[in-house]
Design a protein around this motif. Structure first.
Motif, PDB file in Angstrom:
ATOM      1  N   ALA A 220     -54.414 -81.351  87.325  1.00  0.00           N
ATOM      2  CA  ALA A 220     -53.777 -81.505  86.019  1.00  0.00           C
ATOM      3  C   ALA A 220     -52.276 -81.755  86.169  1.00  0.00           C
ATOM      4  O   ALA A 220     -51.711 -82.639  85.506  1.00  0.00           O
ATOM      5  N   GLU A 221     -51.630 -81.010  87.033  1.00  0.00           N
ATOM      6  CA  GLU A 221     -50.196 -81.209  87.243  1.00  0.00           C
ATOM      7  C   GLU A 221     -49.918 -82.576  87.851  1.00  0.00           C
ATOM      8  O   GLU A 221     -49.011 -83.301  87.427  1.00  0.00           O
ATOM      9  N   GLN A 222     -50.712 -82.963  88.856  1.00  0.00           N
ATOM     10  CA  GLN A 222     -50.474 -84.226  89.556  1.00  0.00           C
ATOM     11  C   GLN A 222     -50.765 -85.446  88.685  1.00  0.00           C
ATOM     12  O   GLN A 222     -50.253 -86.529  88.953  1.00  0.00           O
ATOM     13  N   LEU A 223     -51.568 -85.271  87.649  1.00  0.00           N
ATOM     14  CA  LEU A 223     -51.843 -86.361  86.710  1.00  0.00           C
ATOM     15  C   LEU A 223     -50.826 -86.394  85.566  1.00  0.00           C
ATOM     16  O   LEU A 223     -51.027 -87.097  84.576  1.00  0.00           O
ATOM     17  N   GLY A 224     -49.732 -85.656  85.714  1.00  0.00           N
ATOM     18  CA  GLY A 224     -48.717 -85.645  84.669  1.00  0.00           C
ATOM     19  C   GLY A 224     -49.033 -84.678  83.555  1.00  0.00           C
ATOM     20  O   GLY A 224     -48.779 -84.960  82.377  1.00  0.00           O
ATOM     21  N   LYS A 249     -59.288 -75.147  81.676  1.00  0.00           N
ATOM     22  CA  LYS A 249     -59.312 -74.437  80.397  1.00  0.00           C
ATOM     23  C   LYS A 249     -58.183 -73.406  80.293  1.00  0.00           C
ATOM     24  O   LYS A 249     -57.612 -73.205  79.218  1.00  0.00           O
ATOM     25  N   GLU A 250     -57.855 -72.744  81.406  1.00  0.00           N
ATOM     26  CA  GLU A 250     -56.726 -71.807  81.372  1.00  0.00           C
ATOM     27  C   GLU A 250     -55.425 -72.541  81.089  1.00  0.00           C
ATOM     28  O   GLU A 250     -54.592 -72.069  80.296  1.00  0.00           O
ATOM     29  N   PHE A 251     -55.215 -73.683  81.719  1.00  0.00           N
ATOM     30  CA  PHE A 251     -54.014 -74.479  81.462  1.00  0.00           C
ATOM     31  C   PHE A 251     -53.950 -74.907  79.991  1.00  0.00           C
ATOM     32  O   PHE A 251     -52.881 -74.923  79.381  1.00  0.00           O
ATOM     33  N   GLU A 252     -55.101 -75.267  79.446  1.00  0.00           N
ATOM     34  CA  GLU A 252     -55.149 -75.643  78.032  1.00  0.00           C
ATOM     35  C   GLU A 252     -54.795 -74.456  77.141  1.00  0.00           C
ATOM     36  O   GLU A 252     -53.960 -74.570  76.233  1.00  0.00           O
ATOM     37  N   ILE A 257     -51.184 -77.955  79.217  1.00  0.00           N
ATOM     38  CA  ILE A 257     -51.726 -79.306  79.101  1.00  0.00           C
ATOM     39  C   ILE A 257     -52.385 -79.451  77.732  1.00  0.00           C
ATOM     40  O   ILE A 257     -52.716 -78.446  77.087  1.00  0.00           O
ATOM     41  N   PRO A 258     -52.587 -80.705  77.271  1.00  0.00           N
ATOM     42  CA  PRO A 258     -53.294 -80.915  75.996  1.00  0.00           C
ATOM     43  C   PRO A 258     -54.764 -80.492  76.100  1.00  0.00           C
ATOM     44  O   PRO A 258     -55.237 -80.106  77.168  1.00  0.00           O
ATOM     45  N   LYS A 259     -55.477 -80.622  75.004  1.00  0.00           N
ATOM     46  CA  LYS A 259     -56.883 -80.243  74.951  1.00  0.00           C
ATOM     47  C   LYS A 259     -57.677 -80.961  76.042  1.00  0.00           C
ATOM     48  O   LYS A 259     -57.478 -82.154  76.293  1.00  0.00           O
ATOM     49  N   VAL A 260     -58.534 -80.225  76.694  1.00  0.00           N
ATOM     50  CA  VAL A 260     -59.317 -80.748  77.824  1.00  0.00           C
ATOM     51  C   VAL A 260     -60.585 -81.430  77.324  1.00  0.00           C
ATOM     52  O   VAL A 260     -61.351 -80.844  76.550  1.00  0.00           O
ATOM     53  N   HIS A 261     -60.796 -82.660  77.804  1.00  0.00           N
ATOM     54  CA  HIS A 261     -62.025 -83.403  77.480  1.00  0.00           C
ATOM     55  C   HIS A 261     -62.729 -83.850  78.761  1.00  0.00           C
ATOM     56  O   HIS A 261     -63.420 -84.868  78.776  1.00  0.00           O
ATOM     57  N   THR A 262     -62.564 -83.094  79.813  1.00  0.00           N
ATOM     58  CA  THR A 262     -63.112 -83.464  81.121  1.00  0.00           C
ATOM     59  C   THR A 262     -64.622 -83.272  81.157  1.00  0.00           C
ATOM     60  O   THR A 262     -65.134 -82.239  80.726  1.00  0.00           O
TER      61      THR A 262
END
Length: 407
Positions: A220-224, A249-252, A257-262
């Motif tokens: 997540a960090e490396q993808l900006g 999900k913890e980062f969200e 980070i924005p909402k996760v749609h992975t």
């Protein structure tokens, strides 16, 4: 300081103190770490992470140990590499390889063992031990050496030679057992009840498993500071698969980070695919199998996190792919020949699984996709040695032209 506040049963919800425990004494469900996320939210930030070390310990606020006293071999913050050549072959414009094979002992296991060995020292254990399909053996042995601990490594007797040597060089007691990994694990569970040792994937398992979350944080960090659209992950016990999702999900939840749609895509080799088979059958009960696969690092026939992996698939609208055994080596070759990365058999499962996902339309050309490579190919040379055929010539130009240029 660590923000871990308790252990909690994943089945009945009972809470326990943060002791070396892994099973609920009431329902025998697995335990996991509970965090004080409110306290974490007051401390953690993108800036704090960016100012941290260039290792997995930049995320120490989200790990269940005191990171200031970590058993640290400089694990983590491994490359997230754009893969344009493989992407062109598969028809993907935004394909990335998370190359965790460059960790200190050449696999992602350094993440989980760094956390588990740090926790073991907090509990004042003197001995570190594990049941292993290979990569964990080397990591436990290396971290025990770093921490000044005694090490006992239990492995199946038919393990790849590179992984045996890669563990033995650090000076542990290596115990090879006639049987599968599941046989090894059963024995270690008995020994963990008898000896005052820190078995990283048994009595230390709740803490150990948390190390895999850093694979989600880093991507997540490396993808900006955003999660990808798709993750392709190899699975044995299923633990890493669930923890990568937990990391996103913890980062969200912490608004990093924005909402996760992975979409989480699990890959398993046909010779040991109990979780993927349960997914294909549409059931939540994972039936144990007897492993018979070239991907020995994935050869866990009775996966501890199988049920929770299926829940992750459901929550993320993902899926599971079974890769035929003959396609494992093909996947290794594809990655090596296109991107110059030599992966072990688990990575071959990932790349061939990715190819199948693209072919059935599960991943679109313009979607950001991350394939997790978790181990180095030098550990599993036996799997590919039959594909390597040097051309032998005499030391003359005529021989070179006749045997090489005219071939």
């Amino acid at each position: 300081m660590a923000f871990a506040s308790a252990l909690k049963c994943r089945e009945c919800g009972r809470e326990y103190p943060t002791d070396p425990l892994n099973v609920c004494e009431f329902c025998f469900g697995p335990l996991e770490v509970v965090y004080d996320y409110e306290a974490i939210s007051r401390v953690v930030s993108r800036e704090r992470i960016l100012n941290g070390p260039l290792t997995m310990w930049r995320y120490q606020d989200l790990l269940p140990v005191d990171g200031d006293n970590a058993v640290d071999l400089q694990t983590g913050f491994t490359p997230l590499m754009k893969a344009p050549n493989l992407g062109r072959m598969l028809g993907l414009d935004h394909l990335y390889i998370k190359n965790d094979a460059v960790n200190p002992t050449n696999s992602f296991k350094d993440r989980v063992v760094s956390v588990a060995s740090t926790k073991a020292l907090e509990y004042e254990f003197k001995t570190l031990a594990c049941a292993s399909t290979g990569n964990l053996a080397g990591s436990v042995a290396a971290h025990a050496a770093r921490a000044g601990m005694t090490a006992y490594i239990f492995i199946p007797a038919d393990l790849e030679k590179g992984k045996v040597i890669g563990a033995a060089i650090y000076g542990p007691t290596v115990v090879a057992i006639n049987g599968s990994y599941d046989d090894v694990n059963r024995l270690c569970s008995e020994l963990a009840d008898t000896y005052p040792w820190a078995f990283v994937n048994i009595n230390m398992r709740p803490y150990y498993a948390e190390g895999s979350k850093t694979l989600g944080y880093e991507v997540a960090e490396q993808l900006g500071w955003q999660a990808p659209a798709h993750c392709i992950v190899p699975s044995a016990s299923g633990s890493m698969f669930t923890k990568i999702w937990k990391g996103f999900k913890e980062f969200e939840d912490l608004e990093l980070i924005p909402k996760v749609h992975t979409h989480m895509h699990m890959t398993q080799a046909a010779g040991c695919a109990p979780i993927a088979e349960a997914y294909e059958a549409g059931v939540t009960r994972v039936r144990p199998v007897k492993p018979d696969t070239v991907a020995k690092s994935l050869a866990i026939g009775n996966p501890a996190d199988g049920y929770y992996s299926l829940k992750t698939i459901q929550e993320s609208d993902g899926d599971a792919t079974i890769v035929p055994e003959e396609e494992v080596v093909t996947g290794i070759q594809m990655l090596a020949e296109t991107e110059g990365i030599f992966t072990e058999t688990a990575g071959g499962v990932v790349i061939s699984g990715l190819k199948r996902l693209v072919e059935r339309g599960a991943i679109k050309r313009d979607e950001v996709t991350v394939a997790y490579i978790t181990g180095n190919g030098l550990k599993t040379l036996e799997a590919v040695e039959h594909t390597v055929k040097p051309v032998t010539i005499d030391p003359t130009t005529a021989s070179f032209e006749a045997e090489v240029l005219s071939a």
